[in-house]
Design a protein around this motif. Structure first.
Motif, PDB file in Angstrom:
ATOM      1  N   ALA A   8      39.614  38.898  12.394  1.00  0.00           N
ATOM      2  CA  ALA A   8      38.739  40.084  12.728  1.00  0.00           C
ATOM      3  C   ALA A   8      38.537  40.205  14.071  1.00  0.00           C
ATOM      4  CB  ALA A   8      37.380  39.836  12.071  1.00  0.00           C
ATOM      5  N   ARG A   9      38.751  39.306  15.009  1.00  0.00           N
ATOM      6  CA  ARG A   9      38.606  39.423  16.335  1.00  0.00           C
ATOM      7  C   ARG A   9      39.627  40.030  17.071  1.00  0.00           C
ATOM      8  NH1 ARG A   9      35.981  33.807  18.277  1.00  0.00           N
ATOM      9  NH2 ARG A   9      37.535  33.329  16.624  1.00  0.00           N
ATOM     10  N   GLY A  10      40.878  40.002  16.700  1.00  0.00           N
ATOM     11  CA  GLY A  10      42.095  40.282  17.205  1.00  0.00           C
ATOM     12  C   GLY A  10      42.105  41.841  17.401  1.00  0.00           C
ATOM     13  N   GLY A  11      42.812  42.173  18.677  1.00  0.00           N
ATOM     14  CA  GLY A  11      42.820  43.521  19.091  1.00  0.00           C
ATOM     15  C   GLY A  11      43.360  44.592  18.100  1.00  0.00           C
ATOM     16  N   VAL A  12      44.213  44.266  17.259  1.00  0.00           N
ATOM     17  CA  VAL A  12      44.937  45.061  16.128  1.00  0.00           C
ATOM     18  C   VAL A  12      44.047  45.372  15.172  1.00  0.00           C
ATOM     19  CG1 VAL A  12      46.961  45.436  14.828  1.00  0.00           C
ATOM     20  CG2 VAL A  12      47.539  44.296  17.083  1.00  0.00           C
ATOM     21  N   GLY A  30      38.060  39.485   7.719  1.00  0.00           N
ATOM     22  CA  GLY A  30      38.017  37.970   7.722  1.00  0.00           C
ATOM     23  C   GLY A  30      38.461  37.460   8.959  1.00  0.00           C
ATOM     24  N   GLY A  31      37.496  36.358   9.487  1.00  0.00           N
ATOM     25  CA  GLY A  31      37.996  35.755  10.655  1.00  0.00           C
ATOM     26  C   GLY A  31      37.106  34.407  10.626  1.00  0.00           C
ATOM     27  N   ARG A  32      37.551  33.765  11.878  1.00  0.00           N
ATOM     28  CA  ARG A  32      36.941  32.424  11.922  1.00  0.00           C
ATOM     29  C   ARG A  32      35.628  32.338  12.384  1.00  0.00           C
ATOM     30  NH1 ARG A  32      41.480  30.232  15.496  1.00  0.00           N
ATOM     31  NH2 ARG A  32      41.298  32.471  16.591  1.00  0.00           N
ATOM     32  N   ALA A  33      35.190  33.608  13.069  1.00  0.00           N
ATOM     33  CA  ALA A  33      33.852  33.772  13.696  1.00  0.00           C
ATOM     34  C   ALA A  33      33.065  34.695  13.246  1.00  0.00           C
ATOM     35  CB  ALA A  33      33.916  33.586  15.044  1.00  0.00           C
ATOM     36  N   GLU A  44      33.959  34.661   6.426  1.00  0.00           N
ATOM     37  CA  GLU A  44      34.620  33.722   6.929  1.00  0.00           C
ATOM     38  C   GLU A  44      35.839  33.595   6.450  1.00  0.00           C
ATOM     39  OE1 GLU A  44      32.961  29.962   6.878  1.00  0.00           O
ATOM     40  OE2 GLU A  44      34.610  29.183   8.366  1.00  0.00           O
ATOM     41  N   LEU A  45      36.986  33.618   6.995  1.00  0.00           N
ATOM     42  CA  LEU A  45      38.336  33.369   6.829  1.00  0.00           C
ATOM     43  C   LEU A  45      39.205  32.679   7.761  1.00  0.00           C
ATOM     44  CD1 LEU A  45      40.943  33.762   4.511  1.00  0.00           C
ATOM     45  CD2 LEU A  45      41.287  35.815   5.842  1.00  0.00           C
ATOM     46  N   ASP A  46      39.668  31.420   7.396  1.00  0.00           N
ATOM     47  CA  ASP A  46      40.337  30.650   8.349  1.00  0.00           C
ATOM     48  C   ASP A  46      41.427  30.114   7.785  1.00  0.00           C
ATOM     49  OD1 ASP A  46      41.541  28.665   9.969  1.00  0.00           O
ATOM     50  OD2 ASP A  46      39.641  27.816  10.791  1.00  0.00           O
ATOM     51  N   LEU A  47      42.772  30.607   8.036  1.00  0.00           N
ATOM     52  CA  LEU A  47      44.040  30.357   7.490  1.00  0.00           C
ATOM     53  C   LEU A  47      44.325  28.733   7.227  1.00  0.00           C
ATOM     54  CD1 LEU A  47      46.585  33.339   8.496  1.00  0.00           C
ATOM     55  CD2 LEU A  47      45.142  33.186   6.453  1.00  0.00           C
ATOM     56  N   ALA A  67      50.125  36.491  11.570  1.00  0.00           N
ATOM     57  CA  ALA A  67      51.420  35.379  11.248  1.00  0.00           C
ATOM     58  C   ALA A  67      50.789  33.916  11.825  1.00  0.00           C
ATOM     59  CB  ALA A  67      52.732  36.021  11.751  1.00  0.00           C
ATOM     60  N   GLU A  68      49.969  33.421  11.275  1.00  0.00           N
ATOM     61  CA  GLU A  68      49.516  31.949  11.738  1.00  0.00           C
ATOM     62  C   GLU A  68      50.115  31.194  10.616  1.00  0.00           C
ATOM     63  OE1 GLU A  68      47.829  30.359  13.896  1.00  0.00           O
ATOM     64  OE2 GLU A  68      47.737  32.063  14.912  1.00  0.00           O
ATOM     65  N   LEU A  69      51.004  30.375  11.094  1.00  0.00           N
ATOM     66  CA  LEU A  69      51.865  29.420  10.026  1.00  0.00           C
ATOM     67  C   LEU A  69      51.157  28.590   9.292  1.00  0.00           C
ATOM     68  CD1 LEU A  69      55.342  29.185  12.082  1.00  0.00           C
ATOM     69  CD2 LEU A  69      54.674  30.432   9.837  1.00  0.00           C
ATOM     70  N   ARG A 125      56.894  44.708  13.138  1.00  0.00           N
ATOM     71  CA  ARG A 125      57.792  43.955  14.129  1.00  0.00           C
ATOM     72  C   ARG A 125      57.590  44.439  15.441  1.00  0.00           C
ATOM     73  NH1 ARG A 125      63.405  42.799  10.757  1.00  0.00           N
ATOM     74  NH2 ARG A 125      62.723  41.278   9.336  1.00  0.00           N
ATOM     75  N   PRO A 126      56.421  44.438  16.233  1.00  0.00           N
ATOM     76  CA  PRO A 126      56.362  44.806  17.434  1.00  0.00           C
ATOM     77  C   PRO A 126      56.934  44.328  18.484  1.00  0.00           C
ATOM     78  CG  PRO A 126      54.403  43.701  16.739  1.00  0.00           C
ATOM     79  CD  PRO A 126      55.110  43.715  15.708  1.00  0.00           C
ATOM     80  N   GLY A 127      57.303  45.051  19.667  1.00  0.00           N
ATOM     81  CA  GLY A 127      57.584  44.264  20.881  1.00  0.00           C
ATOM     82  C   GLY A 127      56.166  43.860  21.604  1.00  0.00           C
ATOM     83  N   GLY A 128      56.250  43.760  22.828  1.00  0.00           N
ATOM     84  CA  GLY A 128      55.046  43.423  23.811  1.00  0.00           C
ATOM     85  C   GLY A 128      53.861  44.171  23.390  1.00  0.00           C
ATOM     86  N   PHE A 129      52.584  43.796  23.728  1.00  0.00           N
ATOM     87  CA  PHE A 129      51.531  44.392  23.486  1.00  0.00           C
ATOM     88  C   PHE A 129      50.832  44.860  24.764  1.00  0.00           C
ATOM     89  CE2 PHE A 129      49.773  42.185  19.331  1.00  0.00           C
ATOM     90  CZ  PHE A 129      50.915  42.400  18.514  1.00  0.00           C
ATOM     91  N   THR A 131      47.994  45.073  25.353  1.00  0.00           N
ATOM     92  CA  THR A 131      46.847  44.313  25.659  1.00  0.00           C
ATOM     93  C   THR A 131      46.979  42.982  26.356  1.00  0.00           C
ATOM     94  OG1 THR A 131      46.998  43.351  23.181  1.00  0.00           O
ATOM     95  CG2 THR A 131      45.325  44.868  23.736  1.00  0.00           C
ATOM     96  N   ASN A 132      48.364  42.595  26.420  1.00  0.00           N
ATOM     97  CA  ASN A 132      48.754  41.357  27.445  1.00  0.00           C
ATOM     98  C   ASN A 132      48.375  41.733  28.830  1.00  0.00           C
ATOM     99  OD1 ASN A 132      50.198  40.703  25.065  1.00  0.00           O
ATOM    100  ND2 ASN A 132      52.031  40.738  25.894  1.00  0.00           N
ATOM    101  N   ARG A 133      48.263  43.052  29.045  1.00  0.00           N
ATOM    102  CA  ARG A 133      47.599  43.431  30.473  1.00  0.00           C
ATOM    103  C   ARG A 133      46.536  43.231  30.832  1.00  0.00           C
ATOM    104  NH1 ARG A 133      52.193  42.253  32.465  1.00  0.00           N
ATOM    105  NH2 ARG A 133      53.879  44.070  32.499  1.00  0.00           N
TER     106      ARG A 133
END
Ligand code: NAP
Length: 272
Positions: A8-12, A30-33, A44-47, A67-69, A125-129, A131-133
């Motif tokens: 849930a907190r991720g940019g995408v 769903g997210g860890r926080a 709450e969702l923690d893989l 893709a959290e293994l 299947r993205p290349g670089g984001f 948001t890395n900047r």
């Protein structure tokens, strides 16, 4: 007909939840926080914690998955039992469980786990984001130079809103089952050009200084060492070479991918 958006907190994820709500879809984040996320339906969702799965998956027909293994297989088992019909996985360009490149390999392993679950899938299947900047944001705000080990390395960075748009189409329309979409931004630009474009948006020159590789490693010590070394090799390989682009965003969504200049404008507040 609820769509579960993990991470849930991720940019995408944040961009995707907004787009799905705007489109009138029933969405659960769903997210860890969960307390850190201001949305009507957030759990709450923690893989890595199977006890969080059942509540998150109740009534869910489609899932947007990071893709959290650790825990992915157990989560997919729970999703199958809960009746999930479609998983859209945020993977990475070149994903392949047999790849020597560590980033491609871990995402290939995540794809293999989704494949093995028997649930219908779409792989992004993205290349670089772009948001890395945001790694530069503190330095730019403090009016200093940004430091990069390979200032002339090129990348076709993708706006998180475009990744989210492809995911939204895959989650809400027929015709995307079994598709693996390689997704990039529309143009290959050097890190120096990214800095110039951020500077244009905030009205001040942003200079780039070459960073020593050991200092770069230290600044990213939170990343697993193998992933960091893979990243360094990739940056070095694209010095003075265009990063190949795709037109997937336009093919799937009907709208061309956003430029880096647009991303910088959308994130001006992060750099001011
Ligand atoms: N950055 C790139 O250039 C790039 C390129 C290609 C592919 N990717 C892939 O895209 C994904 C996200 O990358 P990002 O840089 O955008 O990171 P990000 O915005 O920081 O998002 C990371 C996400 O992972 C979720 N997450 C982490 N551990 C989790 C767990 N145990 N259970 C549930 N969710 C978990 C987080 O959710 P919560 O914190 O809300 O729980 C968060 O939404 C990664 O898989 C990455 O490999 C990135």
């Amino acid at each position: 007909m609820t769509i579960l958006v993990t991470g849930a907190r991720g940019g995408v994820s944040r961009a995707l939840v907004g787009q799905l709500l705007d489109a009138g879809q029933e969405v659960r984040a769903g997210g860890r926080a969960p307390d850190a996320v201001d949305l009507p339906d957030v759990v709450e969702l923690d893989l890595a914690r199977a006890e969080t799965f059942d509540k998150a998956l109740a009534g869910v027909t489609a899932v947007f998955l990071y893709a959290e293994l650790g825990g992915l297989g157990a989560f997919l088992d729970a999703a199958t039992k809960a009746g999930v019909e479609h998983v859209v996985l945020l993977s990475a360009r070149g994903a392949d469980p047999a790849a020597p490149d560590a980033i491609m390999r871990v995402h290939g392993e995540a794809e293999a786990a989704v494949h093995a679950s028997g649930i219908a899938w779409t792989f992004l299947r993205p290349g670089g984001f772009a948001t890395n900047r945001l790694w530069w944001a503190a330095a730019v705000r403090e009016q200093g130079p940004v430091r990069e080990p390979f200032p002339d390395s090129e990348s076709a960075l993708i706006h998180e809103a475009d990744l989210a748009a492809v995911a939204r189409h895959a989650l809400t329309e027929p015709g995307h089952d079994g598709a693996a979409y390689t997704i990039t931004g529309p143009e290959s630009l050097t890190a120096r050009r990214h800095a110039e474009l951020i500077g244009e948006v905030i009205g001040r020159t942003v200079t780039v200084e070459r960073q020593d590789l050991d200092e770069y490693r230290e600044s990213l010590r939170h990343l697993p060492a193998e992933l960091l070394e893979t990243r360094i090799r990739r940056l070095a390989a694209l010095v003075g070479k265009p990063d190949p682009t795709t037109t997937t965003v336009e093919e799937v969504t009907g709208t061309p991918a956003r430029t880096f200049a647009r991303w910088a404008a959308d994130h001006a507040a992060d750099f001011r």
